[in-house]
Scaffold this motif. Sequence first.
Motif, PDB file in Angstrom:
ATOM      1  N   MET A   1       0.852  -1.197   0.000  1.00 40.90           N
ATOM      2  CA  MET A   1       0.000   0.000   0.000  1.00 40.90           C
ATOM      3  C   MET A   1       0.881   1.239   0.000  1.00 40.90           C
ATOM      4  SD  MET A   1      -3.130   0.633   2.611  1.00 40.90           S
ATOM      5  CE  MET A   1      -2.668   1.837   3.861  1.00 40.90           C
ATOM      6  N   LEU A   3       0.882   5.366   0.646  1.00 34.55           N
ATOM      7  CA  LEU A   3       0.082   6.385   1.330  1.00 34.55           C
ATOM      8  C   LEU A   3      -0.569   7.314   0.304  1.00 34.55           C
ATOM      9  CD1 LEU A   3      -0.751   7.639   4.048  1.00 34.55           C
ATOM     10  CD2 LEU A   3       1.287   9.060   3.932  1.00 34.55           C
ATOM     11  N   LYS A  99      -0.310  -6.755   8.889  1.00 33.97           N
ATOM     12  CA  LYS A  99       0.809  -6.069   9.530  1.00 33.97           C
ATOM     13  C   LYS A  99       0.559  -5.824  11.018  1.00 33.97           C
ATOM     14  CE  LYS A  99       2.570  -3.817   5.350  1.00 33.97           C
ATOM     15  NZ  LYS A  99       2.535  -2.568   4.539  1.00 33.97           N
TER      16      LYS A  99
ATOM     17  N   ILE B  22       5.220   3.549  11.451  1.00 31.26           N
ATOM     18  CA  ILE B  22       3.761   3.565  11.260  1.00 31.26           C
ATOM     19  C   ILE B  22       3.436   4.139   9.880  1.00 31.26           C
ATOM     20  CG2 ILE B  22       1.603   4.644  12.033  1.00 31.26           C
ATOM     21  CD1 ILE B  22       2.817   4.638  14.893  1.00 31.26           C
ATOM     22  N   TYR B  23       4.089   5.228   9.541  1.00 30.68           N
ATOM     23  CA  TYR B  23       3.790   5.879   8.264  1.00 30.68           C
ATOM     24  C   TYR B  23       4.457   5.162   7.096  1.00 30.68           C
ATOM     25  CZ  TYR B  23       1.366   9.312  10.940  1.00 30.68           C
ATOM     26  OH  TYR B  23       0.439   9.901  11.768  1.00 30.68           O
ATOM     27  N   ASP B  25       5.891   1.822   7.061  1.00 27.06           N
ATOM     28  CA  ASP B  25       5.663   0.387   6.873  1.00 27.06           C
ATOM     29  C   ASP B  25       4.186   0.014   6.906  1.00 27.06           C
ATOM     30  OD1 ASP B  25       8.422   0.314   6.871  1.00 27.06           O
ATOM     31  OD2 ASP B  25       8.541  -0.182   9.013  1.00 27.06           O
ATOM     32  N   LEU B  26       3.404   0.705   7.718  1.00 27.57           N
ATOM     33  CA  LEU B  26       1.980   0.379   7.786  1.00 27.57           C
ATOM     34  C   LEU B  26       1.198   1.120   6.709  1.00 27.57           C
ATOM     35  CD1 LEU B  26       1.176   0.233  11.613  1.00 27.57           C
ATOM     36  CD2 LEU B  26       0.608  -1.499   9.923  1.00 27.57           C
ATOM     37  N   LEU B  27       1.401   2.439   6.614  1.00 30.99           N
ATOM     38  CA  LEU B  27       0.589   3.234   5.688  1.00 30.99           C
ATOM     39  C   LEU B  27       1.243   3.406   4.322  1.00 30.99           C
ATOM     40  CD1 LEU B  27      -0.728   5.911   8.220  1.00 30.99           C
ATOM     41  CD2 LEU B  27      -2.067   4.109   7.116  1.00 30.99           C
ATOM     42  N   GLY B  28       2.511   3.096   4.231  1.00 27.92           N
ATOM     43  CA  GLY B  28       3.145   3.105   2.911  1.00 27.92           C
ATOM     44  C   GLY B  28       3.622   4.465   2.415  1.00 27.92           C
TER      45      GLY B  28
END
Lengths: 139, 139
Positions: A1, A3, A99, B22-23, B25-28
């Motif tokens: 994904m 952002l 994740k 968080i930004y 790896d999780l949100l891309g």
Amino acid sequence: MTLGRLNHVGVATPSIEKSIPIYRDLLGATKIHEAFDLPAQGVRVCFVDTPNSQIELIEPLGETSPILKFLEKNPLGGQHHVCFEVPDIHAAKAEMEAKGAKVLGEPRIGAHGTPVIFVHPKDMGGVLVELMEAPKREH
Amino acid sequence: MTLGRLNHVGVATPSIEKSIPIYRDLLGATKIHEAFDLPAQGVRVCFVDTPNSQIELIEPLGETSPILKFLEKNPLGGQHHVCFEVPDIHAAKAEMEAKGAKVLGEPRIGAHGTPVIFVHPKDMGGVLVELMEAPKREH
């Protein structure tokens, strides 16, 4: 994904009607959309445009509105969530869960008419994050 | 004054280093700028780009950092302020004050190198609003 766009910042308020003058008369917003009810989410919402994004004013709708607790703690209102666009909500949900982030419930139709999910603030540095399937834009 | 671009959402965190995954790896997020100290404001900041705006991660710098109190109440961090662009910071300050909003202190240089002011949340529906003189953009 990857952002996506910061679609909007959700701002809780006890009264959209009383918040509109802040954006229109103090900050000079020139495009404020009509407010409307979103009963499935227990909120009434009103979008305020900035040139690149939006503020979403959200007011409690009904006695079980999920923002009543937030307003108890923040009687004046305040920043409630941030919303980023994703291309596909089901893929986004699967990826967040894979994740290890906690997704709150199933995708449902959000204020822009596309499906959304919310990700728990505990996994997002204290920020309630909404992910919204991007509307198909005109080109 | 006309409401300008939503330049960024300020997100307080106890640790920029721990928030970056968080930004990223999780949100891309694909573009995360180098963090840097802003001693005049008592914060260390790190900008995360979205296609249309930015998240500004802010971490306390020094023992009198203005975000220490926020983090006491919100130990995980959370949404701290929203920043809108204005063409001229002195005109914006004068206009906000003329309209009865409380501006916190004098304009000072913000994280993007242009002058900024903060407007008290009590006049902004509970939202701490930063107004930032827009950088001169390349065309």
